[in-house]
Motif scaffolding. Structure first.
Motif, PDB file in Angstrom:
ATOM      1  N   MET A   1       0.974  -1.129   0.103  1.00 27.76           N
ATOM      2  CA  MET A   1      -0.052   0.527  -0.258  1.00 27.76           C
ATOM      3  C   MET A   1       0.807   1.018  -0.052  1.00 27.76           C
ATOM      4  SD  MET A   1      -2.692   1.212   3.205  1.00 27.76           S
ATOM      5  CE  MET A   1      -3.256  -0.125   3.280  1.00 27.76           C
ATOM      6  N   LEU A   2       0.798   2.614  -0.949  1.00 25.10           N
ATOM      7  CA  LEU A   2       1.459   3.251  -0.724  1.00 25.10           C
ATOM      8  C   LEU A   2       0.614   4.297   0.106  1.00 25.10           C
ATOM      9  CD1 LEU A   2       0.638   4.633  -4.533  1.00 25.10           C
ATOM     10  CD2 LEU A   2       3.195   4.460  -3.427  1.00 25.10           C
ATOM     11  N   SER A   3       2.109   5.236   1.164  1.00 22.20           N
ATOM     12  CA  SER A   3       1.665   5.297   2.633  1.00 22.20           C
ATOM     13  C   SER A   3       0.909   6.750   2.236  1.00 22.20           C
ATOM     14  CB  SER A   3       3.603   6.075   2.723  1.00 22.20           C
ATOM     15  OG  SER A   3       3.822   6.705   2.043  1.00 22.20           O
ATOM     16  N   ASN A   4       0.486   7.659   1.257  1.00 16.93           N
ATOM     17  CA  ASN A   4      -0.259   8.215   1.552  1.00 16.93           C
ATOM     18  C   ASN A   4      -1.310   7.334   1.017  1.00 16.93           C
ATOM     19  OD1 ASN A   4       0.150   7.838  -1.460  1.00 16.93           O
ATOM     20  ND2 ASN A   4       1.502  10.309  -1.470  1.00 16.93           N
ATOM     21  N   GLU A   5      -1.797   6.904   0.786  1.00 13.24           N
ATOM     22  CA  GLU A   5      -3.043   6.780   0.446  1.00 13.24           C
ATOM     23  C   GLU A   5      -3.974   7.335   1.399  1.00 13.24           C
ATOM     24  OE1 GLU A   5      -3.879   2.628  -0.769  1.00 13.24           O
ATOM     25  OE2 GLU A   5      -3.250   2.746  -3.383  1.00 13.24           O
ATOM     26  N   LYS A   6      -3.819   7.317   2.897  1.00 12.73           N
ATOM     27  CA  LYS A   6      -4.888   7.232   4.178  1.00 12.73           C
ATOM     28  C   LYS A   6      -6.093   6.585   3.755  1.00 12.73           C
ATOM     29  CE  LYS A   6      -4.277  12.207   5.740  1.00 12.73           C
ATOM     30  NZ  LYS A   6      -4.605  12.907   6.195  1.00 12.73           N
ATOM     31  N   SER A   7      -5.533   5.314   3.371  1.00 12.02           N
ATOM     32  CA  SER A   7      -6.868   4.806   3.051  1.00 12.02           C
ATOM     33  C   SER A   7      -7.995   3.525   5.040  1.00 12.02           C
ATOM     34  CB  SER A   7      -6.811   3.600   1.731  1.00 12.02           C
ATOM     35  OG  SER A   7      -6.528   2.055   2.249  1.00 12.02           O
ATOM     36  N   SER A   8      -6.957   3.472   5.194  1.00  6.13           N
ATOM     37  CA  SER A   8      -7.215   2.889   6.997  1.00  6.13           C
ATOM     38  C   SER A   8      -7.180   3.830   7.882  1.00  6.13           C
ATOM     39  CB  SER A   8      -6.655   1.476   6.258  1.00  6.13           C
ATOM     40  OG  SER A   8      -5.075   1.670   6.209  1.00  6.13           O
ATOM     41  N   ASP A   9      -8.027   2.891   9.107  1.00  8.82           N
ATOM     42  CA  ASP A   9      -7.063   3.256   9.977  1.00  8.82           C
ATOM     43  C   ASP A   9      -6.557   2.113  10.965  1.00  8.82           C
ATOM     44  OD1 ASP A   9      -9.813   4.363  10.715  1.00  8.82           O
ATOM     45  OD2 ASP A   9     -10.409   3.139  11.261  1.00  8.82           O
ATOM     46  N   ALA A  10      -5.812   2.823  11.907  1.00  6.02           N
ATOM     47  CA  ALA A  10      -4.272   2.407  12.468  1.00  6.02           C
ATOM     48  C   ALA A  10      -4.845   0.720  12.373  1.00  6.02           C
ATOM     49  CB  ALA A  10      -3.336   3.403  13.184  1.00  6.02           C
TER      50      ALA A  10
END
Ligand SMILES: Cc1ncc(COP(=O)(O)O)c(C=O)c1O
Length: 534
Positions: A1-10
């Motif tokens: 996953m690309l780190s800047n996708e911001k698609s998920s929670d921790a």
């Protein structure tokens, strides 16, 4: 996953909690506090003093205008003008004022009734709101449900973090040179520093991988560490700054080996960039906020798509250390555990502090605070440049590209004494002038210059060793009226007398006048010359 996708929670990283961290329950009375803000609630549960009995009717303050310091350097200016402007009486300070009354006039305003009352360990809502906006815009965390929680400065934040995620007997990954107060905080809990080699960007990803891949639990007497403590910007003591590529390499290794990164970052806004010698220096242009933010080495938060970074921010270096105020940015699970720890210790940062700092930030607005930070960065850059210029005036400096040790990859300056009589032929004694007495890499952030002393050239090096010589020289400089920090205290593990290598001093350029800086460098030169017997 690309780190800047911001698609998920921790991720669920609760297996990193220590026994103490897991065992904390909600403080019985504090648990009731979540009901407190409910409209119409008649609370007879807590031991809250009535605000009518607070002897403060209002607090007010006079703060500097956010544009009090200039945003660009002028190559025409004398090298001291930055300082002169700071204290010139004719250049009167421009100020703004604020007042916070006991009872708020409008909903949402700060007031003393709530601000000076027992409060949530998470901090006063208004302050938390400002901090959250700031973190989102400046650090841009890469996962969705990141959260912030105020604390009473990074020292205490680290102390609370240690208790929350480290058990006695566990190892802690640190750089080979590191901030001694952080080690002093962890050491009594039985936490063992595991030093990792460095280069010109701070912790080396190659050394980190090697340390983890070759970890031998029985030889080391402890399991592979699951926590890293790092100061990636203005590394204390070496002054290095870690760029995004290195951070990404380290972050990926931490994902692979399931390691929590504690990012202690007090010098984030004091990123000064490369040192350019006086003769080649050009005027610095002003930049807009986005360009400024993009010019700073990003935080680990920007890469943290799993929520494994606990970032510690402090107002100590951007507002004032006496505020004892800062904040965590981390995933909600860690935040909740840290909140429980705070509930039974500090409770919350001082109400006065929160009111003063919140008032400052609300008065300045986000734009004003950015304006302040941009100028602050420049102030420290000018201090750094001036201090290094003093060394260039006093010593002969020769820059080479370092290929080894913690300076590998950087331009390292080697300092030798300037000959007093340059026209005479070099005698054997004069030849000593060309030998470097110490070396340094100009710091790219922070407040410190880290000197490496060539004590191996001292006549007594073989009998005394470098640690004893470092202390001897340090004492002579202190006796001559100049106080440096001796280097040995910054080594992650205790230094043996017979360890081969160099001595070091950490020297601060943050808080002295230009005259003091100049005198300090010249005193150092005189003492060093006598000490090295040349
Ligand atoms: C690396 C590091 N962490 C923490 C601190 C202390 O921060 P605070 O004043 O927020 O406790 C310092 C200050 O000198 C520091 O250099």
């Amino acid at each position: 996953m690309l780190s800047n996708e911001k698609s998920s929670d921790a991720l669920d990283l609760s297996h990193h909690l220590s026994k103490v961290g897991k065992a904390r329950h909600t403080s019985p009375l504090k648990g009731l506090q979540k009901y407190m803000g409910k409209p119409g609630l008649i609370s007879l549960a807590g031991g809250l003093p009535n605000a009518a009995y607070f002897p403060f009717s209002s607090v007010s303050g006079e703060i500097l205008a956010p544009d009090s310091f200039p945003l660009k350097t002028d190559s025409e200016e004398s090298s001291l003008s930055w300082f002169w402007r700071l204290f010139s009486r004719s250049d009167k300070e421009r100020t703004l004022t604020f007042t916070v009354g006991k009872y708020s006039k409008r909903p949402g305003d700060l007031d003393l009734e709530n601000g000076l009352q027992y409060g949530l360990a998470t901090g006063q809502p208004k302050l938390n709101e400002v901090i959250r906006e700031f973190v989102g815009k400046v650090f841009q965390p890469a996962y969705k449900n990141w959260t912030t929680l105020v604390h009473t400065g990074n020292t205490d934040a680290w102390f609370k973090t240690v208790q929350t995620i480290l058990n006695p007997g566990e190892g802690l990954i640190v750089s080979e040179w590191t901030y001694p107060s952080a080690m002093a905080s962890a050491q009594p809990f039985g936490i063992i520093p595991v030093p990792v080699g460095m280069d010109s960007e701070g912790m080396s990803s190659i050394s980190l991988r090697q340390t983890l891949a070759e970890w031998d639990e029985s030889a080391r007497g402890m399991p592979r560490p699951h926590v890293m403590y790092t100061v990636p910007v203005g590394q204390n003591p070496t002054g290095t700054t870690m760029g995004i590529q290195r951070k990404k390499e380290i972050y990926d290794i931490c994902v692979e080996y399931d390691i929590i990164i504690v990012e202690d970052d007090p010098y984030y806004f004091l990123q000064q960039g490369k040192y350019v010698p006086k003769s080649d220096r050009v005027a610095e242009p002003d930049t807009d906020d986005e360009v400024f933010i993009a010019s700073l080495a990003p935080s680990y938060l920007k890469l943290d798509y799993q929520g494994r970074v606990i970032r510690l921010d402090t107002f100590s270096k951007t507002v004032c250390p006496g505020s004892r105020l800062g904040w965590f940015t981390c995933n909600p699970m860690f935040a909740e555990r840290l909140e429980r720890t705070a509930e039974t210790s500090s409770q919350a940062p001082s109400g006065f502090t929160q009111i003063y700092v919140a008032s400052l930030l609300l008065k300045w607005h986000y734009e004003g605070y950015m304006r302040w930070l941009k100028a602050l960065r420049l102030q420290y850059k000018q201090r750094r440049d001036y201090f290094l210029d003093c060394f260039a005036d006093e010593f002969h400096l020769k820059a080479t590209l370092s290929t080894e040790g913690y300076t590998a990859g950087a331009h390292i300056y080697h300092a030798s004494l300037k000959p007093k009589r340059s026209f005479v032929l070099l005698s054997e004694k004069d030849a000593a002038y060309s030998k470097p007495l110490f070396s340094f890499v100009p710091p790219s952030s922070g407040m410190f210059l880290w000197l490496e002393l060539h004590l191996d050239d001292h006549p007594s090096f073989s009998s005394l060793g470098y640690k004893a010589l470092e202390m001897k020289l340090w004492t002579e400089i202190a006796d001559a009226g100049v106080l440096f920090a001796p280097g040995a205290m910054f080594f992650a593990t205790p230094v043996e007398d017979d360890t081969p290598g160099y001595g070091h001093f950490r020297i601060s350029f943050s808080n002295s006048t230009p005259e003091e800086m100049k005198t300090a460098v010249s005193t150092f030169s005189t003492v060093l010359r006598n000490f090295m017997k040349i």
